[in-house]
Design a protein around this motif. Structure first.
Motif, PDB file in Angstrom:
ATOM      1  N   MET A   1     -68.132  19.543 -14.424  1.00 25.99           N
ATOM      2  CA  MET A   1     -66.923  19.704 -15.591  1.00 25.99           C
ATOM      3  C   MET A   1     -66.444  21.260 -15.528  1.00 25.99           C
ATOM      4  O   MET A   1     -67.305  22.279 -15.703  1.00 25.99           O
ATOM      5  N   SER A   2     -65.265  21.408 -15.672  1.00 28.22           N
ATOM      6  CA  SER A   2     -64.613  22.617 -15.717  1.00 28.22           C
ATOM      7  C   SER A   2     -63.206  22.564 -16.223  1.00 28.22           C
ATOM      8  O   SER A   2     -62.571  21.656 -16.705  1.00 28.22           O
ATOM      9  N   VAL A   3     -62.855  24.180 -16.751  1.00 25.23           N
ATOM     10  CA  VAL A   3     -61.627  24.239 -17.030  1.00 25.23           C
ATOM     11  C   VAL A   3     -60.649  24.899 -16.178  1.00 25.23           C
ATOM     12  O   VAL A   3     -61.315  25.796 -15.547  1.00 25.23           O
ATOM     13  N   LEU A   4     -59.611  24.464 -15.669  1.00 22.27           N
ATOM     14  CA  LEU A   4     -58.818  24.935 -14.733  1.00 22.27           C
ATOM     15  C   LEU A   4     -57.526  25.696 -15.380  1.00 22.27           C
ATOM     16  O   LEU A   4     -56.852  25.125 -16.099  1.00 22.27           O
ATOM     17  N   VAL A   5     -57.370  26.956 -14.765  1.00 24.99           N
ATOM     18  CA  VAL A   5     -56.297  27.860 -15.522  1.00 24.99           C
ATOM     19  C   VAL A   5     -55.134  28.086 -14.130  1.00 24.99           C
ATOM     20  O   VAL A   5     -55.855  28.360 -13.209  1.00 24.99           O
ATOM     21  N   PHE A   6     -54.017  27.845 -14.144  1.00 24.78           N
ATOM     22  CA  PHE A   6     -53.092  28.515 -13.314  1.00 24.78           C
ATOM     23  C   PHE A   6     -52.713  29.788 -13.699  1.00 24.78           C
ATOM     24  O   PHE A   6     -52.013  29.986 -14.764  1.00 24.78           O
ATOM     25  N   ALA A   7     -52.774  30.745 -12.908  1.00 23.35           N
ATOM     26  CA  ALA A   7     -52.303  32.152 -13.109  1.00 23.35           C
ATOM     27  C   ALA A   7     -51.158  32.375 -12.202  1.00 23.35           C
ATOM     28  O   ALA A   7     -51.139  32.466 -10.875  1.00 23.35           O
ATOM     29  N   ASP A   8     -50.109  32.394 -12.853  1.00 22.76           N
ATOM     30  CA  ASP A   8     -48.815  32.728 -12.309  1.00 22.76           C
ATOM     31  C   ASP A   8     -48.590  34.043 -11.748  1.00 22.76           C
ATOM     32  O   ASP A   8     -48.922  35.244 -12.380  1.00 22.76           O
ATOM     33  N   SER A   9     -47.920  34.336 -10.658  1.00 19.57           N
ATOM     34  CA  SER A   9     -47.595  35.580  -9.999  1.00 19.57           C
ATOM     35  C   SER A   9     -46.038  35.495  -9.656  1.00 19.57           C
ATOM     36  O   SER A   9     -45.481  34.769  -9.247  1.00 19.57           O
ATOM     37  N   THR A  10     -45.526  36.700  -9.402  1.00 17.06           N
ATOM     38  CA  THR A  10     -44.092  36.994  -8.769  1.00 17.06           C
ATOM     39  C   THR A  10     -44.367  37.935  -7.938  1.00 17.06           C
ATOM     40  O   THR A  10     -44.788  39.216  -8.164  1.00 17.06           O
ATOM     41  N   ASP A  11     -43.801  37.757  -6.561  1.00 14.27           N
ATOM     42  CA  ASP A  11     -44.110  38.738  -5.364  1.00 14.27           C
ATOM     43  C   ASP A  11     -45.241  39.341  -5.342  1.00 14.27           C
ATOM     44  O   ASP A  11     -45.647  40.421  -5.049  1.00 14.27           O
ATOM     45  N   GLY A  25     -58.403  30.476 -21.482  1.00 12.11           N
ATOM     46  CA  GLY A  25     -59.186  29.615 -20.459  1.00 12.11           C
ATOM     47  C   GLY A  25     -60.404  29.815 -20.603  1.00 12.11           C
ATOM     48  O   GLY A  25     -61.277  28.876 -20.701  1.00 12.11           O
ATOM     49  N   LYS A  26     -60.717  31.194 -20.823  1.00 11.12           N
ATOM     50  CA  LYS A  26     -62.207  31.320 -20.753  1.00 11.12           C
ATOM     51  C   LYS A  26     -62.810  31.027 -22.246  1.00 11.12           C
ATOM     52  O   LYS A  26     -63.874  30.615 -22.309  1.00 11.12           O
ATOM     53  N   LYS A  27     -62.152  31.334 -23.132  1.00 10.02           N
ATOM     54  CA  LYS A  27     -62.572  30.919 -24.472  1.00 10.02           C
ATOM     55  C   LYS A  27     -62.673  29.380 -24.496  1.00 10.02           C
ATOM     56  O   LYS A  27     -63.694  29.027 -25.129  1.00 10.02           O
ATOM     57  N   VAL A  28     -61.698  28.762 -23.978  1.00 10.89           N
ATOM     58  CA  VAL A  28     -62.053  27.116 -24.081  1.00 10.89           C
ATOM     59  C   VAL A  28     -63.180  26.752 -23.461  1.00 10.89           C
ATOM     60  O   VAL A  28     -63.830  26.101 -23.898  1.00 10.89           O
ATOM     61  N   ALA A  29     -63.320  27.233 -22.271  1.00  8.81           N
ATOM     62  CA  ALA A  29     -64.619  27.026 -21.495  1.00  8.81           C
ATOM     63  C   ALA A  29     -65.932  27.247 -22.163  1.00  8.81           C
ATOM     64  O   ALA A  29     -66.889  26.617 -21.868  1.00  8.81           O
ATOM     65  N   GLU A  30     -65.740  28.365 -22.574  1.00  2.00           N
ATOM     66  CA  GLU A  30     -67.100  28.906 -23.720  1.00  2.00           C
ATOM     67  C   GLU A  30     -67.463  27.849 -24.633  1.00  2.00           C
ATOM     68  O   GLU A  30     -68.626  27.404 -24.903  1.00  2.00           O
ATOM     69  N   LEU A  32     -66.667  24.352 -24.577  1.00  2.00           N
ATOM     70  CA  LEU A  32     -66.972  23.384 -24.044  1.00  2.00           C
ATOM     71  C   LEU A  32     -68.402  23.649 -22.977  1.00  2.00           C
ATOM     72  O   LEU A  32     -68.677  22.637 -22.622  1.00  2.00           O
ATOM     73  N   SER A  33     -69.068  24.790 -23.147  1.00  2.67           N
ATOM     74  CA  SER A  33     -70.114  24.965 -22.288  1.00  2.67           C
ATOM     75  C   SER A  33     -69.837  24.505 -20.737  1.00  2.67           C
ATOM     76  O   SER A  33     -70.402  24.243 -20.152  1.00  2.67           O
TER      77      SER A  33
END
Length: 92
Positions: A1-11, A25-30, A32-33
């Motif tokens: 089980m994990s939390v997935l985050v999409f980190a957007d970038s430009t160029d 996302g880190k706070k959510v993951a913490e 949920l352990s």
């Protein structure tokens, strides 16, 4: 089980919101352990994401994704979520 985050970038550079969503996302993951996995598309150096809580970074590089296409980006995020057994996906 994990939390997935999409980190957007430009160029190849991350937007400010990318760092904010990784922190969130880190706070959510913490709570949920769970662990936090970040997926990027055509980003440059992704090491900065670890400072915001990423435990694992999946970097997808593909010239066909250089122009935003919602269906193709969604497919990449879906595949990453399935691979990492993500129960929560956060997208900015």
């Amino acid at each position: 089980m994990s939390v997935l985050v999409f980190a957007d970038s430009t160029d190849g550079k991350f937007k400010k919101t990318a760092f904010e969503v990784v922190s969130y996302g880190k706070k959510v993951a913490e709570q949920l352990s769970s662990n936090l996995v970040v997926v990027t598309i055509n980003a440059g150096d992704a090491t900065a994401l670890y400072a915001y809580g990423a435990e694992k970074v999946l970097t997808v590089s593909n010239d066909s994704l250089s122009t935003f296409n919602a269906k193709e980006y969604a497919s990449v995020i879906e595949q990453a979520a399935m691979k990492e057994n993500a129960t929560i996906v956060v997208v900015d």
